[in-house]
Scaffold this active site. Structure first.
Site, PDB file in Angstrom:
ATOM      1  CG  HIS A  15      60.500  69.706  35.476  1.00  0.00           C
ATOM      2  ND1 HIS A  15      61.730  70.260  35.731  1.00  0.00           N
ATOM      3  CD2 HIS A  15      60.736  68.426  35.103  1.00  0.00           C
ATOM      4  CE1 HIS A  15      62.674  69.358  35.502  1.00  0.00           C
ATOM      5  NE2 HIS A  15      62.088  68.235  35.122  1.00  0.00           N
ATOM      6  CB  ALA A  16      55.972  73.578  35.653  1.00  0.00           C
TER       7      ALA A  16
END
Length: 86
Positions: A15-16
């Site tokens: 993620h991110a």
């Protein structure tokens, strides 16, 4: 078709920032790249940040990265390294 299995090591999973780095690297490759959970499910476009994040892969889970074509082995190695870097 080349394939790599990688264990996601980042605390935030894929993620991110890890997902952004993964996609930026994948976008440099001329071939299609897919990513799937090793436990099954449909593969997603490895060049799409939204699809990668929608996989919701967490730390410690494995993914399967696939690509075919000239240079695929190198890009697969790079993507597996990104996924397995804490």
């Amino acid at each position: 078709m080349g394939e790599r299995t990688a264990t996601v090591a980042a605390e935030v999973g894929l993620h991110a920032r890890p997902a952004a780095t993964f996609v930026q690297t994948a976008m440099k490759a001329p071939m299609d790249i897919t990513v799937a959970r090793s436990t099954g499910g449909d593969p997603v476009n490895g060049k799409s940040i939204l699809q990668i994040m929608a996989l919701d892969v967490r730390k410690g889970e494995q993914i399967v990265i696939r690509a075919e074509g000239e240079g695929s082995e190198e890009i697969l190695d790079a993507l597996a390294t990104i996924a397995s870097t804490p």
